[in-house]
Design a protein around this motif. Structure first.
Motif, PDB file in Angstrom:
ATOM      1  N   LYS A   1       0.832  -1.216   0.000  1.00 49.01           N
ATOM      2  CA  LYS A   1       0.000   0.000   0.000  1.00 49.01           C
ATOM      3  C   LYS A   1       0.858   1.254   0.000  1.00 49.01           C
ATOM      4  CE  LYS A   1      -2.716  -0.966   3.508  1.00 49.01           C
ATOM      5  NZ  LYS A   1      -3.814  -0.855   4.505  1.00 49.01           N
ATOM      6  N   ALA A   2       1.946   1.245   0.765  1.00 46.04           N
ATOM      7  CA  ALA A   2       2.838   2.404   0.805  1.00 46.04           C
ATOM      8  C   ALA A   2       3.467   2.649  -0.554  1.00 46.04           C
ATOM      9  CB  ALA A   2       3.925   2.184   1.862  1.00 46.04           C
ATOM     10  N   GLN A   3       3.934   1.592  -1.196  1.00 47.61           N
ATOM     11  CA  GLN A   3       4.548   1.733  -2.514  1.00 47.61           C
ATOM     12  C   GLN A   3       3.556   2.301  -3.527  1.00 47.61           C
ATOM     13  OE1 GLN A   3       5.902  -2.237  -3.301  1.00 47.61           O
ATOM     14  NE2 GLN A   3       7.665  -2.089  -1.921  1.00 47.61           N
ATOM     15  N   LYS A   4       2.349   1.751  -3.558  1.00 49.26           N
ATOM     16  CA  LYS A   4       1.343   2.209  -4.512  1.00 49.26           C
ATOM     17  C   LYS A   4       0.988   3.683  -4.293  1.00 49.26           C
ATOM     18  CE  LYS A   4      -1.038  -2.171  -5.466  1.00 49.26           C
ATOM     19  NZ  LYS A   4      -2.327  -2.907  -5.316  1.00 49.26           N
ATOM     20  N   ALA A   5       0.772   4.060  -3.034  1.00 49.30           N
ATOM     21  CA  ALA A   5       0.392   5.437  -2.732  1.00 49.30           C
ATOM     22  C   ALA A   5       1.487   6.413  -3.134  1.00 49.30           C
ATOM     23  CB  ALA A   5       0.069   5.582  -1.243  1.00 49.30           C
ATOM     24  N   LEU A   6       2.733   6.081  -2.824  1.00 50.47           N
ATOM     25  CA  LEU A   6       3.841   6.979  -3.138  1.00 50.47           C
ATOM     26  C   LEU A   6       4.091   7.059  -4.635  1.00 50.47           C
ATOM     27  CD1 LEU A   6       6.338   6.032  -0.290  1.00 50.47           C
ATOM     28  CD2 LEU A   6       4.920   8.089  -0.454  1.00 50.47           C
ATOM     29  N   LEU A   7       4.004   5.933  -5.331  1.00 51.86           N
ATOM     30  CA  LEU A   7       4.209   5.949  -6.784  1.00 51.86           C
ATOM     31  C   LEU A   7       3.136   6.777  -7.477  1.00 51.86           C
ATOM     32  CD1 LEU A   7       5.244   2.228  -7.337  1.00 51.86           C
ATOM     33  CD2 LEU A   7       6.676   4.241  -7.758  1.00 51.86           C
ATOM     34  N   HIS A   8       1.918   6.699  -6.975  1.00 54.51           N
ATOM     35  CA  HIS A   8       0.843   7.512  -7.536  1.00 54.51           C
ATOM     36  C   HIS A   8       1.136   9.002  -7.333  1.00 54.51           C
ATOM     37  CE1 HIS A   8      -3.204   8.786  -8.672  1.00 54.51           C
ATOM     38  NE2 HIS A   8      -3.258   9.484  -7.552  1.00 54.51           N
ATOM     39  N   SER A   9       1.547   9.369  -6.128  1.00 58.55           N
ATOM     40  CA  SER A   9       1.843  10.772  -5.830  1.00 58.55           C
ATOM     41  C   SER A   9       3.040  11.273  -6.637  1.00 58.55           C
ATOM     42  CB  SER A   9       2.117  10.953  -4.331  1.00 58.55           C
ATOM     43  OG  SER A   9       0.973  10.631  -3.568  1.00 58.55           O
ATOM     44  N   ILE A  10       4.050  10.436  -6.775  1.00 59.33           N
ATOM     45  CA  ILE A  10       5.230  10.824  -7.556  1.00 59.33           C
ATOM     46  C   ILE A  10       4.849  11.018  -9.023  1.00 59.33           C
ATOM     47  CG2 ILE A  10       7.452   9.982  -8.436  1.00 59.33           C
ATOM     48  CD1 ILE A  10       7.887   8.667  -5.699  1.00 59.33           C
ATOM     49  N   GLY A  11       3.991  10.142  -9.529  1.00 63.55           N
ATOM     50  CA  GLY A  11       3.538  10.274 -10.913  1.00 63.55           C
ATOM     51  C   GLY A  11       2.796  11.570 -11.163  1.00 63.55           C
ATOM     52  N   GLU A  12       2.014  12.005 -10.180  1.00 59.17           N
ATOM     53  CA  GLU A  12       1.300  13.273 -10.318  1.00 59.17           C
ATOM     54  C   GLU A  12       2.248  14.461 -10.199  1.00 59.17           C
ATOM     55  OE1 GLU A  12      -1.799  13.118  -7.345  1.00 59.17           O
ATOM     56  OE2 GLU A  12      -3.250  12.422  -8.841  1.00 59.17           O
ATOM     57  N   LYS A  13       3.269  14.333  -9.380  1.00 57.30           N
ATOM     58  CA  LYS A  13       4.218  15.425  -9.175  1.00 57.30           C
ATOM     59  C   LYS A  13       5.112  15.615 -10.393  1.00 57.30           C
ATOM     60  CE  LYS A  13       6.893  18.454  -7.183  1.00 57.30           C
ATOM     61  NZ  LYS A  13       6.434  19.856  -6.960  1.00 57.30           N
ATOM     62  N   PHE A  14       5.486  14.526 -11.041  1.00 59.36           N
ATOM     63  CA  PHE A  14       6.385  14.599 -12.197  1.00 59.36           C
ATOM     64  C   PHE A  14       5.676  14.043 -13.434  1.00 59.36           C
ATOM     65  CE2 PHE A  14       9.014  14.158  -8.391  1.00 59.36           C
ATOM     66  CZ  PHE A  14       9.926  15.197  -8.548  1.00 59.36           C
ATOM     67  N   PRO A  15       4.639  14.746 -13.919  1.00 56.54           N
ATOM     68  CA  PRO A  15       3.832  14.205 -15.026  1.00 56.54           C
ATOM     69  C   PRO A  15       4.583  14.087 -16.349  1.00 56.54           C
ATOM     70  CG  PRO A  15       3.242  16.484 -14.575  1.00 56.54           C
ATOM     71  CD  PRO A  15       4.167  16.065 -13.477  1.00 56.54           C
ATOM     72  N   THR A  16       5.678  14.809 -16.505  1.00 60.87           N
ATOM     73  CA  THR A  16       6.421  14.737 -17.769  1.00 60.87           C
ATOM     74  C   THR A  16       7.403  13.584 -17.782  1.00 60.87           C
ATOM     75  OG1 THR A  16       8.114  16.270 -16.952  1.00 60.87           O
ATOM     76  CG2 THR A  16       6.229  17.230 -18.108  1.00 60.87           C
ATOM     77  N   LYS A  17       7.575  12.905 -16.644  1.00 61.61           N
ATOM     78  CA  LYS A  17       8.491  11.784 -16.556  1.00 61.61           C
ATOM     79  C   LYS A  17       7.743  10.468 -16.793  1.00 61.61           C
ATOM     80  CE  LYS A  17      12.297  13.946 -15.218  1.00 61.61           C
ATOM     81  NZ  LYS A  17      13.570  13.896 -15.983  1.00 61.61           N
ATOM     82  N   GLU A  18       8.460   9.489 -17.299  1.00 62.89           N
ATOM     83  CA  GLU A  18       7.905   8.161 -17.462  1.00 62.89           C
ATOM     84  C   GLU A  18       8.167   7.382 -16.174  1.00 62.89           C
ATOM     85  OE1 GLU A  18       8.243   4.377 -20.545  1.00 62.89           O
ATOM     86  OE2 GLU A  18       9.989   5.626 -20.145  1.00 62.89           O
ATOM     87  N   ILE A  19       7.277   7.576 -15.194  1.00 69.23           N
ATOM     88  CA  ILE A  19       7.465   6.929 -13.892  1.00 69.23           C
ATOM     89  C   ILE A  19       7.134   5.447 -14.027  1.00 69.23           C
ATOM     90  CG2 ILE A  19       6.867   6.941 -11.454  1.00 69.23           C
ATOM     91  CD1 ILE A  19       8.203   9.496 -12.420  1.00 69.23           C
ATOM     92  N   ARG A  20       8.135   4.623 -13.898  1.00 69.71           N
ATOM     93  CA  ARG A  20       7.946   3.187 -14.019  1.00 69.71           C
ATOM     94  C   ARG A  20       8.492   2.492 -12.777  1.00 69.71           C
ATOM     95  NH1 ARG A  20       4.955   0.764 -18.316  1.00 69.71           N
ATOM     96  NH2 ARG A  20       5.209   2.067 -20.177  1.00 69.71           N
ATOM     97  N   SER A  21       7.735   1.520 -12.302  1.00 73.40           N
ATOM     98  CA  SER A  21       8.191   0.716 -11.172  1.00 73.40           C
ATOM     99  C   SER A  21       7.982  -0.747 -11.504  1.00 73.40           C
ATOM    100  CB  SER A  21       7.417   1.071  -9.904  1.00 73.40           C
ATOM    101  OG  SER A  21       7.726   0.152  -8.871  1.00 73.40           O
ATOM    102  N   MET A  22       9.005  -1.525 -11.295  1.00 75.91           N
ATOM    103  CA  MET A  22       8.883  -2.970 -11.419  1.00 75.91           C
ATOM    104  C   MET A  22       8.603  -3.509 -10.019  1.00 75.91           C
ATOM    105  SD  MET A  22      11.568  -5.753 -13.026  1.00 75.91           S
ATOM    106  CE  MET A  22      12.450  -6.105 -11.493  1.00 75.91           C
ATOM    107  N   ARG A  23       7.328  -3.710  -9.711  1.00 72.46           N
ATOM    108  CA  ARG A  23       6.931  -4.173  -8.391  1.00 72.46           C
ATOM    109  C   ARG A  23       6.727  -5.674  -8.414  1.00 72.46           C
ATOM    110  NH1 ARG A  23       2.315  -3.014  -6.504  1.00 72.46           N
ATOM    111  NH2 ARG A  23       2.921  -2.949  -4.309  1.00 72.46           N
ATOM    112  N   VAL A  24       7.371  -6.372  -7.486  1.00 69.93           N
ATOM    113  CA  VAL A  24       7.314  -7.833  -7.464  1.00 69.93           C
ATOM    114  C   VAL A  24       6.974  -8.312  -6.056  1.00 69.93           C
ATOM    115  CG1 VAL A  24       8.612  -9.965  -7.823  1.00 69.93           C
ATOM    116  CG2 VAL A  24       9.016  -8.000  -9.318  1.00 69.93           C
TER     117      VAL A  24
END
Length: 454
Positions: free
Chosen positions: A188-211
């Motif tokens: 849950k922490a990873q998902k929430a933070l990745l979502h917030s980071i994606g909104e903060k840096f919309p011009t970046k290709e925010i990718r996470s390999m979550r396993v």
């Protein structure tokens, strides 16, 4: 006391008899291929994601992940209490299927020493050829590699990895973030933070390999469980190396961790065992880099914050205002689910070692009130009982704080207790100093806190 020999299997047809070292050892097969022919335990998912991006990791990197998963299986399903002659040290045998047996066999001594340092156990490692039909585990992508990743960084969902990602993105870098989880709170922490980071840096290709990769009673036949998990970072490093190897050039793999936790000096003599992990210790990371070099994997582990306290990481974050808005979603606690014992939703306990270092860092560097939800919100509203979890780690810190105040020069000796620092002689003074500053940081938090046995 029972002895186990873990054997990695690739496919239903992989039933060849494998020699064992200890005749009385119980065989524990770990099947890495599911009924659809894909790699189990999230490894296949990681390969599929990289494939979809047009990225092709090396076969040696896949072997590293399988090796790390085998170590994790043994580490987490063999009880120390039941199977250690001295209450701590186990004897663990593991056989791993690899693409190049001679290459990996040449690393067995290095690997045994590295794992001995990491987990405190005696490991015997054997390697065998992958069975027919599994000589190649990595498919060639049909799509072109159009990614612009310039680095890879671990992203655990903790405060340090959050700062690492913010710093990289704010500096213009484009990292591939690698996340590993087993429990729901970390996820849950990873998902929430990745979502917030994606909104903060919309011009970046925010990718996470979550396993999601781990082992329970259905995956191993031991019927046991071990919670100390001293070897968990090996799996994290393996997954990140898998991703980094797919970028097809020399890559610095970022391991964001503050220097105090990186050294993890035992706060008292009782913490040399289960409570003194070495997951990002400089000596351990240097040995993993030796391994990667020997395997010709063009990846180097680097901790850019190894000489920073957690509070310094917070204060020097490249976007402190953004960090303030998302810091509450990061997860530092070693046991957030224990809040349920007090009929509370999962949250930071506030009194374990990671929580205390977190509280101290936000107190020192955030420049605003700590928004984290703690099971114990105020450390100083009553005298903490050191015979219980609420005061046990507070008292350990207080003892270390007192020791350094009475003898500041002791820091030089104490910083070396977890392991050697000789791989970078020019950095030894910096490691000693970050240990001293880190303890001072926690000392400022605990100044008004009282703890004693009741």
């Amino acid at each position: 006391m029972r002895r186990f020999h873990f054997i990695g299997r690739l496919g239903d047809g992989d039933n060849t008899s494998v020699p064992v070292i200890q005749r009385d050892a119980e065989i524990c097969d770990i099947q890495f291929v599911d009924t659809f022919g894909s790699l189990n335990f999230g490894i296949g998912d990681a390969l599929a994601m990289l494939h979809s991006l047009g990225l092709k990791p090396s076969e040696s990197a896949v072997d590293f992940v399988i090796f790390a998963a085998m170590v994790t299986a043994a580490d987490t399903t063999v009880s120390r209490a039941r199977n250690a002659q001295n209450g701590w040290t186990r004897e663990l045998d593991v056989t791993i299927p690899v693409a190049d047996v001679a290459l990996w066999t040449a690393q067995s001594g290095l690997l045994a020493r590295t794992l001995r340092f990491l987990t405190g156990d005696h490991w015997r490692l054997l390697f065998r050829a992958r069975p027919a039909g599994f000589e190649k585990l990595v498919a060639t992508p049909e799509e072109l590699d159009l990614t612009t990743f310039d680095t890879v960084s671990l992203f655990s969902g903790g405060l340090d990895s959050l700062i690492g990602a913010i710093d990289m993105l704010s500096a213009g870098s484009n990292p591939l973030l690698v996340s590993h989880y087993w429990d729901s709170e970390t996820s849950k922490a990873q998902k929430a933070l990745l979502h917030s980071i994606g909104e903060k840096f919309p011009t970046k290709e925010i990718r996470s390999m979550r396993v999601r990769l781990g082992f329970d009673k259905n995956h191993a036949q031991t019927g046991e469980k071990e919670d100390s998990q001293r070897g968990r970072s090996l799996l994290f490093f393996g997954l990140a190396t898998l991703a980094a190897s797919a970028l097809n050039r020399q890559i610095e793999l970022s391991v964001p961790e503050n220097g105090l936790i990186g050294l993890n000096v035992p706060l008292d003599p009782l913490r040399l065992g289960a409570l003194s992990t070495r997951t990002t210790h400089p000596f351990y990371m240097a040995r993993i880099n030796d391994l990667l070099g020997n395997l010709s994997i063009p990846v180097t582990l680097v901790n850019p914050y190894r000489h920073k306290t957690k509070g310094e990481m917070v204060a020097e974050c490249r976007d402190l205002s953004f960090l303030r808005t998302v810091v509450e979603y990061s997860m530092s606690c070693s046991s957030p689910a224990k809040a349920r014992h007090k009929r509370l939703s999962p949250r930071h306990c506030g009194t374990c070692v990671p929580c205390l270092i977190r509280r101290a860092s936000l107190n020192a560097g955030l420049g605003s009130p700590d928004p984290t939800l703690y099971t114990l919100p105020d450390l100083s509203d009553h005298v903490l009982n050191t015979r219980r979890a609420e005061g046990e780690h507070v008292r350990s810190f207080q003892l270390m704080i007192s020791k350094l105040k009475s003898d500041p020069k002791a820091a030089s000796t104490l910083a070396r207790i977890p392991g050697p620092l000789n791989d970078a002689p020019g950095e030894i003074d910096a490691y000693v100093d970050v240990f001293r500053r880190g303890i001072d940081e926690v000392g400022a938090l605990l100044e008004p806190v009282k703890a004693r046995p009741e």
